[in-house]
Design an enzyme around this catalytic site. Structure first.
Site, PDB file in Angstrom:
ATOM      1  CG  ASP A   1      -5.641  37.679  38.960  1.00  0.00           C
ATOM      2  OD1 ASP A   1      -6.448  38.566  39.271  1.00  0.00           O
ATOM      3  OD2 ASP A   1      -4.723  37.315  39.713  1.00  0.00           O
ATOM      4  N   GLY A   2      -7.405  35.448  35.280  1.00  0.00           N
ATOM      5  CA  GLY A   2      -7.517  35.047  33.870  1.00  0.00           C
ATOM      6  C   GLY A   2      -8.777  35.646  33.242  1.00  0.00           C
TER       7      GLY A   2
ATOM      8  CG  ASN B   1      -0.657  39.221  33.522  1.00  0.00           C
ATOM      9  OD1 ASN B   1      -0.736  40.088  34.384  1.00  0.00           O
ATOM     10  ND2 ASN B   1      -1.210  38.035  33.652  1.00  0.00           N
ATOM     11  CD  GLU B   2       2.587  37.179  30.843  1.00  0.00           C
ATOM     12  OE1 GLU B   2       1.553  36.921  30.180  1.00  0.00           O
ATOM     13  OE2 GLU B   2       2.635  37.031  32.045  1.00  0.00           O
TER      14      GLU B   2
ATOM     15  NE  ARG C   1      23.258  30.809  20.362  1.00  0.00           N
ATOM     16  CZ  ARG C   1      23.401  30.575  19.066  1.00  0.00           C
ATOM     17  NH1 ARG C   1      23.030  29.436  18.542  1.00  0.00           N
ATOM     18  NH2 ARG C   1      23.938  31.479  18.281  1.00  0.00           N
TER      19      ARG C   1
ATOM     20  CG  ASP D   1      13.914  26.707  26.864  1.00  0.00           C
ATOM     21  OD1 ASP D   1      14.696  26.262  26.004  1.00  0.00           O
ATOM     22  OD2 ASP D   1      13.510  26.045  27.832  1.00  0.00           O
TER      23      ASP D   1
ATOM     24  CB  ALA E   1      16.019  27.706  29.916  1.00  0.00           C
TER      25      ALA E   1
HETATM   26  P1  NAP Z   1      -3.662  29.790  33.278  1.00  0.00           P
HETATM   27  O1  NAP Z   1      -2.466  29.000  32.915  1.00  0.00           O
HETATM   28  O2  NAP Z   1      -5.003  29.168  33.306  1.00  0.00           O
HETATM   29  O3  NAP Z   1      -3.443  30.484  34.713  1.00  0.00           O
HETATM   30  C1  NAP Z   1      -2.315  31.178  35.037  1.00  0.00           C
HETATM   31  C2  NAP Z   1      -2.313  31.552  36.529  1.00  0.00           C
HETATM   32  O4  NAP Z   1      -1.743  32.859  36.644  1.00  0.00           O
HETATM   33  C3  NAP Z   1      -3.685  31.615  37.184  1.00  0.00           C
HETATM   34  O5  NAP Z   1      -3.585  31.077  38.487  1.00  0.00           O
HETATM   35  C4  NAP Z   1      -3.974  33.094  37.229  1.00  0.00           C
HETATM   36  O6  NAP Z   1      -4.823  33.461  38.300  1.00  0.00           O
HETATM   37  C5  NAP Z   1      -2.587  33.645  37.483  1.00  0.00           C
HETATM   38  N1  NAP Z   1      -2.400  35.047  37.132  1.00  0.00           N
HETATM   39  C6  NAP Z   1      -2.818  35.722  36.023  1.00  0.00           C
HETATM   40  N2  NAP Z   1      -2.405  36.992  36.087  1.00  0.00           N
HETATM   41  C7  NAP Z   1      -1.725  37.144  37.261  1.00  0.00           C
HETATM   42  C8  NAP Z   1      -1.055  38.217  37.875  1.00  0.00           C
HETATM   43  N3  NAP Z   1      -0.974  39.409  37.297  1.00  0.00           N
HETATM   44  N4  NAP Z   1      -0.443  37.998  39.066  1.00  0.00           N
HETATM   45  C9  NAP Z   1      -0.473  36.799  39.662  1.00  0.00           C
HETATM   46  N5  NAP Z   1      -1.093  35.733  39.124  1.00  0.00           N
HETATM   47  C10 NAP Z   1      -1.702  35.907  37.931  1.00  0.00           C
HETATM   48  O7  NAP Z   1      -3.694  31.043  32.271  1.00  0.00           O
HETATM   49  P2  NAP Z   1      -4.732  32.236  32.147  1.00  0.00           P
HETATM   50  O8  NAP Z   1      -5.710  32.231  33.277  1.00  0.00           O
HETATM   51  O9  NAP Z   1      -5.224  32.291  30.745  1.00  0.00           O
HETATM   52  O10 NAP Z   1      -3.734  33.475  32.355  1.00  0.00           O
HETATM   53  C11 NAP Z   1      -2.726  33.769  31.451  1.00  0.00           C
HETATM   54  C12 NAP Z   1      -1.529  34.115  32.276  1.00  0.00           C
HETATM   55  O11 NAP Z   1      -0.965  32.924  32.789  1.00  0.00           O
HETATM   56  C13 NAP Z   1      -0.399  34.747  31.517  1.00  0.00           C
HETATM   57  O12 NAP Z   1      -0.567  36.125  31.370  1.00  0.00           O
HETATM   58  C14 NAP Z   1       0.801  34.372  32.361  1.00  0.00           C
HETATM   59  O13 NAP Z   1       1.167  35.402  33.230  1.00  0.00           O
HETATM   60  C15 NAP Z   1       0.338  33.212  33.201  1.00  0.00           C
HETATM   61  N6  NAP Z   1       1.231  32.074  33.000  1.00  0.00           N
HETATM   62  C16 NAP Z   1       2.047  31.741  34.037  1.00  0.00           C
HETATM   63  C17 NAP Z   1       2.952  30.714  33.885  1.00  0.00           C
HETATM   64  C18 NAP Z   1       3.836  30.370  35.048  1.00  0.00           C
HETATM   65  O14 NAP Z   1       3.669  30.962  36.126  1.00  0.00           O
HETATM   66  N7  NAP Z   1       4.777  29.466  34.866  1.00  0.00           N
HETATM   67  C19 NAP Z   1       3.050  30.000  32.685  1.00  0.00           C
HETATM   68  C20 NAP Z   1       2.202  30.377  31.655  1.00  0.00           C
HETATM   69  C21 NAP Z   1       1.294  31.424  31.817  1.00  0.00           C
HETATM   70  P3  NAP Z   1      -6.371  33.068  38.368  1.00  0.00           P
HETATM   71  O15 NAP Z   1      -6.407  31.651  38.862  1.00  0.00           O
HETATM   72  O16 NAP Z   1      -6.904  34.038  39.341  1.00  0.00           O
HETATM   73  O17 NAP Z   1      -6.962  33.231  37.000  1.00  0.00           O
END
Ligand code: NAP
Length: 268
Positions: free
Chosen positions: A45-46, A122-123, A148, A150, A185
């Site tokens: 998805d990334g 995503n967001e 107020r 994180d 938070a």
């Molecule tokens: P990453 O930290 O390497 O991976 C984030 C994880 O989120 C990966 O497992 C990715 O899937 C999954 N993901 C991305 N979009 C998704 C969706 N719409 N539904 C379900 N899972 C999804 O970061 P990245 O690959 O650059 O992706 C950025 C995304 O990471 C941000 O948009 C944010 O949503 C997410 N993120 C999540 C958290 C958390 O859950 N605590 C914290 C920070 C960021 P793949 O393995 O298939 O790429």
């Protein structure tokens, strides 16, 4: 038809990328990284988020499809075993598309200078390295609360299964034209009070975040991070633009949710 392929960069994804490119070129489709009608992402998805931001300026002309080389994804929902089937389907163009809503984020500076506009698949998250995020939140022009804590996460329906879910937000079906605000938070006691629940807003509502202090903020738009100082306001709403996914077979959203988070024994 013109197509492009973005690979995550690992060996498996690169091999699949070469295979698709060769097959589709044999089928007389044209490889064009600048103006593709179909952008194929190979990875996770990334990787699809990266493809989206590569072509964010031409969403009405570029549709997306994702092949997952790891576990099942939400955007990347084709598995490498299905490659031949997918290639034949793509070669048979034209294809059907399904559209998902996006989030529009506008960041306005204090000095009245030029604003920055982003689209998120995503967001958008707002955080700071300087203590707590303190912001007035206005909905449709009315003060709602002073946050107020994180930080805040404002997500699209299709992004609701990503960061938003980890924050306790609801999962929204991507046919809903809405966006969701989830707290990170928040400080809640007798002095400071926020609603505490995630909020889901419809497409005719705009939400405005107004920083209470002069701090620098860390914004993420999907996988992209930006730092801003002297921010007057951050405006969020459902974007007019939509992301278009090429659809070659039904794969219900709730099945993807089930297979990703519950178990892979879903029956329709
Ligand atoms: P990453 O930290 O390497 O991976 C984030 C994880 O989120 C990966 O497992 C990715 O899937 C999954 N993901 C991305 N979009 C998704 C969706 N719409 N539904 C379900 N899972 C999804 O970061 P990245 O690959 O650059 O992706 C950025 C995304 O990471 C941000 O948009 C944010 O949503 C997410 N993120 C999540 C958290 C958390 O859950 N605590 C914290 C920070 C960021 P793949 O393995 O298939 O790429």
């Amino acid at each position: 038809m013109k197509f492009s392929i973005l690979s995550k960069g690992d060996q498996k994804s690169n091999e699949i990328r070469s295979k698709i490119k060769n097959y589709l070129t044999e089928f007389k489709l044209e490889y064009d990284e600048d103006e593709p009608e179909l952008a194929i992402s190979v990875g996770g998805d990334g990787t699809l988020l990266e493809a989206f931001h590569t072509y964010v300026h031409r969403l009405d002309k570029t549709a997306f499809i994702g092949i997952h080389t790891g576990h099942l994804g939400f955007y990347a929902d084709w598995m490498p075993e299905e490659l031949e089937k997918l290639i034949i389907e793509i070669a048979k163009t034209p294809f059907q598309v399904v559209e998902y809503p996006l989030l529009e984020v506008t960041i306005r500076p204090k000095d009245g200078g030029e604003e920055d506009r982003y689209l998120a698949l995503n967001e958008c998250t707002i955080k700071t390295a300087e203590g707590s995020v303190v912001m007035d939140i206005e909905i449709k022009g009315d003060h709602f609360e002073t946050f107020r804590g994180d930080g805040l996460c404002v997500s699209t329906p299709s992004g609701s299964t990503a960061y938003n879910k980890a924050l306790g937000g609801a999962i929204l079906h991507p046919s809903l034209e809405a966006f969701q605000i989830a707290e990170m938070a928040s400080i809640n006691n007798r002095v400071f009070r926020t609603i505490g629940s995630p909020l889901i807003l419809p497409s005719h509502h705009t939400c405005m975040f107004k920083p209470k202090h002069d701090r620098s903020f860390l914004f993420t738009i999907d996988h992209i991070t930006r730092t801003y100082k002297d921010v007057k306001s951050i405006q969020c709403r459902v974007a007019e633009e939509k992301v278009r996914f090429a659809r070659f077979r039904p794969f219900p959203f709730w099945k993807r949710v089930h297979d990703s988070f519950v178990a892979d024994d879903y029956s329709e």
